[in-house]
Design an enzyme around this catalytic site. Structure first.
Site, mmCIF file in Angstrom:
data_model
loop_
_atom_site.group_PDB
_atom_site.id
_atom_site.type_symbol
_atom_site.label_atom_id
_atom_site.label_comp_id
_atom_site.label_asym_id
_atom_site.label_seq_id
_atom_site.Cartn_x
_atom_site.Cartn_y
_atom_site.Cartn_z
ATOM 1 N N ASP A 8 4.802 -1.369 -5.352
ATOM 2 C CA ASP A 8 3.638 -0.817 -4.673
ATOM 3 C C ASP A 8 4.120 -0.198 -3.358
ATOM 4 O OD1 ASP A 8 0.979 -0.163 -4.270
ATOM 5 O OD2 ASP A 8 0.233 -2.204 -4.452
ATOM 6 N N GLU A 10 1.973 -0.156 -0.115
ATOM 7 C CA GLU A 10 1.365 -0.604 1.137
ATOM 8 C C GLU A 10 2.194 -1.645 1.879
ATOM 9 O OE1 GLU A 10 -2.064 0.970 -1.347
ATOM 10 O OE2 GLU A 10 -0.345 -0.340 -1.715
ATOM 11 N N HIS A 60 1.737 2.143 -7.752
ATOM 12 C CA HIS A 60 0.782 2.539 -6.716
ATOM 13 C C HIS A 60 0.017 3.793 -7.104
ATOM 14 C CE1 HIS A 60 -1.055 3.463 -2.887
ATOM 15 N NE2 HIS A 60 -0.535 4.683 -2.970
ATOM 16 N N HIS A 104 0.792 -6.302 -1.030
ATOM 17 C CA HIS A 104 -0.099 -6.424 0.134
ATOM 18 C C HIS A 104 -1.116 -7.526 -0.114
ATOM 19 C CE1 HIS A 104 -2.978 -4.365 -2.462
ATOM 20 N NE2 HIS A 104 -1.984 -3.541 -2.756
ATOM 21 N N HIS A 115 -6.193 -4.739 0.203
ATOM 22 C CA HIS A 115 -7.228 -4.389 -0.772
ATOM 23 C C HIS A 115 -6.826 -5.035 -2.101
ATOM 24 C CE1 HIS A 115 -4.096 -1.445 -1.688
ATOM 25 N NE2 HIS A 115 -4.628 -1.339 -2.888
ATOM 26 N N GLU A 134 -3.735 -8.583 -5.954
ATOM 27 C CA GLU A 134 -3.025 -8.006 -7.095
ATOM 28 C C GLU A 134 -1.877 -8.913 -7.528
ATOM 29 O OE1 GLU A 134 -2.046 -4.049 -5.739
ATOM 30 O OE2 GLU A 134 -4.167 -3.628 -5.361
#
Length: 272
Positions: A8, A10, A60, A104, A115, A134
């Site tokens: 990802d 972030e 992502h 994240h 998020h 996630e």
């Protein structure tokens, strides 16, 4: 030994703004290079630790962020969206461990760009009554196959809220959150060095890390970002409307819970 990497953006060192994860601007082009180099560090460490095969999944947004021509050529790369298994596409029980890079914190947490799947869709998500990130969803998906998460990287809030899900896994903290869009970060070179070293250790100890498992069937509950979006999600025959902003599903498996999450996320895109 086969190792799987889900990447990802972030949680990458130096990434702090929504623009860093949104194609079409200079900040994004810089961030995707930082993302690619962190993945390369993990690949290098994995092979040093004894891996004979590494599969990387771009996880992502559009899932075409990693730069293939800059990626370590020893690894194979999955790119593109939509794909079965989403952030863990291509994973099966032949892998000895999963590395989650650039991850994240969950929606409603005070981490950098925190998020769960979609900030435009979900204010919060609960999985079997627990606030869900996630890492939780996909770690449980891997766990259902008997595959452990052996390494995560991200900010301090991710370490605090997700690291405990995976006892024995390595965690590389590359930044400290100062807000949703601010952080104190390691230099990219230092972050890569730590990731490379942690990846090597993680592969060497992969056999001692237990898979993360959640009980199935499972309940997944979404707090949507608008009543209109909740109205739309509630039109799905399998949905349960708990409150004006809250819709849930009874999922037979963790993969089904992920599928419902992605369906509701994609429905949100039609309200933009």
């Amino acid at each position: 030994m086969k190792i799987y990497i889900s990447s990802d953006i972030e949680g990458v060192a130096g990434v702090v703004l929504p623009a860093h994860g949104a194609p079409g601007n200079v900040e994004y082009e810089h961030a995707r290079r930082l993302m690619t180099e962190e993945v390369n560090a993990a690949i290098e460490g994995a092979f040093a630790g004894g891996a004979v095969e590494v599969l990387v999944n771009d996880s992502h947004g559009p899932m075409t962020n990693l730069l293939p021509d800059l990626l370590d050529p020893r690894a194979e790369l999955i790119r593109g969206n939509i794909k079965p298994g989403a952030m863990f596409a291509g994973l099966d029980d032949s892998y000895s461990g999963v590395m989650c890079l650039g991850y994240h914190a969950a929606a409603a947490e005070h981490g950098v760009l925190a998020h769960t799947t979609s900030s435009s869709a979900f204010a919060a998500i609960r999985l079997n009554g627990m606030a869900a990130s996630e890492a939780m969803f996909y770690g449980a998906y891997a766990g259902a196959m008997g595959v452990p998460v052996i390494l995560l990287s991200g900010d301090d809030v991710t370490a605090r809220t997700c690291g405990g899900l995976f006892p024995g896994a390595e965690f590389v903290q590359v930044k400290t959150a100062l807000g949703q869009q601010a952080a104190r970060a390691l230099s990219p070179h230092t972050a890569r060095k730590l990731i490379r070293e942690a990846a090597e250790r993680a592969v060497r100890s992969a056999g001692t890390v237990k898979p993360y498992r959640l009980s199935e069937p499972c309940d997944v509950v979404f707090d949507l970002t608008s009543v209109t979006l909740a109205d739309i999600c509630a039109t799905i025959p399998a949905s349960i409307r708990y409150a004006p902003l809250t819709v849930g599903f009874k999922a037979n498996t963790i993969l089904d819970a992920i599928r419902w999450m992605r369906v509701c996320s994609m429905l949100a895109s039609h309200l933009r």
